[in-house]
Design a protein around this motif. Structure first.
Motif, PDB file in Angstrom:
ATOM      1  N   ASN A  78       0.827  -1.212   0.000  1.00  0.00           N
ATOM      2  CA  ASN A  78       0.000   0.000   0.000  1.00  0.00           C
ATOM      3  C   ASN A  78       0.858   1.257   0.000  1.00  0.00           C
ATOM      4  O   ASN A  78       0.469   2.282  -0.536  1.00  0.00           O
ATOM      5  CB  ASN A  78      -0.893   0.039   1.254  1.00  0.00           C
ATOM      6  N   LYS A  81       4.668   1.716  -4.873  1.00  0.00           N
ATOM      7  CA  LYS A  81       4.224   1.076  -6.124  1.00  0.00           C
ATOM      8  C   LYS A  81       5.396   0.267  -6.677  1.00  0.00           C
ATOM      9  O   LYS A  81       6.442   0.833  -7.000  1.00  0.00           O
ATOM     10  CB  LYS A  81       3.797   2.144  -7.134  1.00  0.00           C
ATOM     11  N   HIS A 122      -2.373  -5.974  -5.822  1.00  0.00           N
ATOM     12  CA  HIS A 122      -1.830  -4.636  -6.128  1.00  0.00           C
ATOM     13  C   HIS A 122      -1.415  -4.519  -7.596  1.00  0.00           C
ATOM     14  O   HIS A 122      -0.682  -3.609  -7.962  1.00  0.00           O
ATOM     15  CB  HIS A 122      -0.663  -4.321  -5.191  1.00  0.00           C
TER      16      HIS A 122
END
Ligand code: NAD
Length: 360
Positions: A78, A81, A122
């Motif tokens: 989180n 990236k 993700h």
């Protein structure tokens, strides 16, 4: 084409992980690394990665994190990236894996599954995985190519690598977005030429080079060589030793491949392509370091393989990678690390390149 800027490295404080982080930083990537210190030195920070920062003058973001803690893993994803993941974290002792199979299956397989789950969540689909030549089992032919059958593995550790490779196959088949390279390492040895980072196992080990070094440093009386009646030139077992910095560069080459091609799932051997017997290894070590290594010959060990070395033509053709260092380089660099850090990272005193002395 996928632009790779930030790489997430699991097991980054470990032997191969720390050398690879160094190569990644030098190649211009940003690195976020995790480790649970099961087999490396650190508390909140990793001793090896501190040295990597010292050598490169670059920063690494580090979290103490266990792959079995999926929540913490998710929190890290989180915060950043990631464009690609390199997955080193695993328990790797063959002998221990036979005594504690459930711990090995849980750590290595559940750890890998947690990682894949969080990556998919993700939308990070690029992965380089640390596999091992142990997946080949007893070689049916030599040198071993990537299409040699796998799965007939002689130990639990090797089976965890084999099972993970199968999981990776199914994962790629289920969703075309995945781009995965599995690197089957042969026998990594040596250290970075600075002597500041190297192999520092904190749990029991039986790998040849750290063992030889313990004998050479006088911490163990002699080296046990298991078997001198194999069908090899001098009767001792043959392995394919590859310098850890060559291996590290192999990961950079794999990232470049993933960056420029859709690979789905590709597998590459990383070795020197040369078979070296245990006795040849000991003699080279003695010649390079000028230190005698007393040894005794013991009976063969159950499950040990006579001879194993790689054909690395595919890595050369597809990744443009080939091992540059020879056995003498491996011995020289490893010995420099050992003599500069006789007690590993923990209690060593080293002189940095700025001439300052660091205590760890
Ligand atoms: N060294 C070899 O001879 C060799 C050969 C073939 C493949 N490999 C594979 O390469 C990878 C790296 O090996 P290495 O020699 O650097 O070993 P290593 O033990 O030095 O490094 C592995 C690191 O992973 C960490 N780790 C283990 N379980 C973890 C978990 N659940 N969560 C977070 N961190 C965890 C350990 O603390 C350690 O720092 C491993 O996957 C190993 O199986 C190694």
């Amino acid at each position: 084409m996928t632009n790779i800027k930030t790489v997430f490295v699991t097991g980054g404080a470990g032997y191969i992980g720390s050398h690879c982080v160094l190569s990644l930083l030098e190649a211009g990537y940003d690195v976020v690394a995790i480790d649970n210190f099961a087999n490396s030195v650190g508390q909140e920070k990793a001793a090896s990665l501190d040295r990597v920062c010292q050598i490169t003058g670059k920063e690494v973001i580090f979290y103490k994190c266990d792959l079995l803690d999926i929540q913490q893993l998710d929190e890290i994803f989180n915060k950043h990236k990631f464009d690609c993941v390199i997955h080193f974290a695993a328990m790797k002792s063959v002998g221990e894996s036979m005594k504690q199979p459930l711990i090995y299956y849980k750590n290595n397989i559940i750890g890998a599954m947690n990682l894949l789950e969080v990556m998919a969540l993700h939308k990070c689909y690029q992965l380089v995985f640390s596999s091992s030549c142990t997946v080949y089992g007893n070689p049916a032919f030599l040198p071993i190519t990537e299409d040699h059958p796998i799965g007939n593995v002689t130990n639990v550790y090797g089976r965890t690598k084999y099972f993970i490779e199968e999981i990776l196959k199914d994962t790629v088949n289920s969703d075309q977005k995945w781009n995965i390279i599995s690197l089957r390492y042969f026998n990594p040895v040596g250290a970075h030429s600075s002597g500041l980072i190297g192999e520092d196992p904190t749990t029991n080990f039986s790998n040849l080079m750290p063992y030889i070094a313990q004998v050479a440093l006088g911490k163990k009386t002699s080296l046990s060589i298991y078997g001198e009646d194999y069908a090899t030139s001098d009767g001792t077992g043959i392995r394919d030793y590859v310098h850890v910095m060559d291996l590290a560069e192999g990961h950079v080459a794999a990232l470049k491949k993933i960056q420029s091609n859709k690979v789905d799932l590709k597998v590459y051997n990383l070795g020197s392509g040369q078979g070296t017997s245990v006795l040849e290894f000991v003699k080279t070590f003695e010649k390079v370091t000028g230190v005698k290594v007393p040894y005794t010959i013991e009976a063969r060990r159950e499950g040990d393989i006579e001879s194993m070395y790689a054909n690395c033509d595919l890595a050369k053709k597809d990744l443009g990678w080939t091992a540059k260092y020879n056995l003498e380089d491996m011995c020289r660099d490893f010995w420099k690390w050992q003599t500069m850090n006789p007690n590993g990272y923990k209690k060593s005193e080293t002189t940095t390149k700025n001439g300052k002395t660091n205590s760890h």
